[in-house]
Design an enzyme around this catalytic site. Sequence first.
Site, PDB file in Angstrom:
ATOM      1  CG  ASP A 189      -1.735   1.267   1.347  1.00 29.90           C
ATOM      2  OD1 ASP A 189      -2.678   1.408   0.553  1.00 29.90           O
ATOM      3  OD2 ASP A 189      -1.452   2.119   2.220  1.00 29.90           O
ATOM      4  CG  HIS A 216      -6.612   6.222   6.094  1.00 28.59           C
ATOM      5  ND1 HIS A 216      -7.031   5.853   4.834  1.00 28.59           N
ATOM      6  CD2 HIS A 216      -7.737   6.354   6.842  1.00 28.59           C
ATOM      7  CE1 HIS A 216      -8.343   5.776   4.810  1.00 28.59           C
ATOM      8  NE2 HIS A 216      -8.798   6.077   6.009  1.00 28.59           N
TER       9      HIS A 216
END
Length: 278
Positions: free
Chosen positions: A19, A166
Amino acid sequence: MDASTSSSKEGTPEIVFFDIETNVPNRAGQRFWVLEFGAIVVCPQKLVELESYSTLIRPGDLSAVALRSGRSDGITRETVANAPLFKEVSDKIFSILNGRVWAGHNIRRFDCIRIKEAFAEIGRPAPTPVGIIDSLGVLTDKFGRRAGNMKMATLASYFKLGQQKHRSLEDVRMNLEVLKNCATVLFLEASLPSLLNGNCRGSSTITTRSRSNGKSLCREETNRKSPPTALIGYQRAVPYASRGSLEKMTEKVKNLLCRAQGNQPLNTILKHSHSLLR
């Protein structure tokens, strides 16, 4: 023995869940900058983490990064001010990604593109995957929208895995746990479809997929607190309506899992949910 050596001997490439975090362009002409990269390498046979890597990355234009983040653990200009440039960590990122199966949430439309752009900017070839598993597409197709929208935060909330951070490394680990949970639910439903494809208390709206005569049918079910919704296809009666029936269903599930574990480890059972990852 390192992970790459082990993989080559077994003849099966590992899966790397990765990610990236980027700035959010807020004006015309502003570009994306990679601000963080995180990855875990996973053995596909056992779904265990073999290695991990994460790093913050200083963009070429610090002014593109917000002074304050709208997220609790978000990345700010101060966070990345002293981080290495992408070219300084590109060798490590290349070695983590190249020649492995890439996995992540919405990576086809975002993360893969940003990685290629970052390598192109420093004038070197980008790493190449041997396959891509985008859990956004996989779960939309296989799991349906029973959990609501298909954002990682929503899926994590559905399975009570906590809040999405996040941040790259935390998000890829959450991604793997979401996939494990979805695969287990689909395995159980496929094993006892007449019992497990009904309503689940606590869900206001559940969308499931059923198969009839080879055709895929979708239906949406609501609980008593939800407004009536037009059904698509057909609606199967809820298979258990009493405590006694629920206990019988639970006992059947326990017996099924005991027999399955007697023949092979649970990790192997999850492996054989590989149809989910197609």
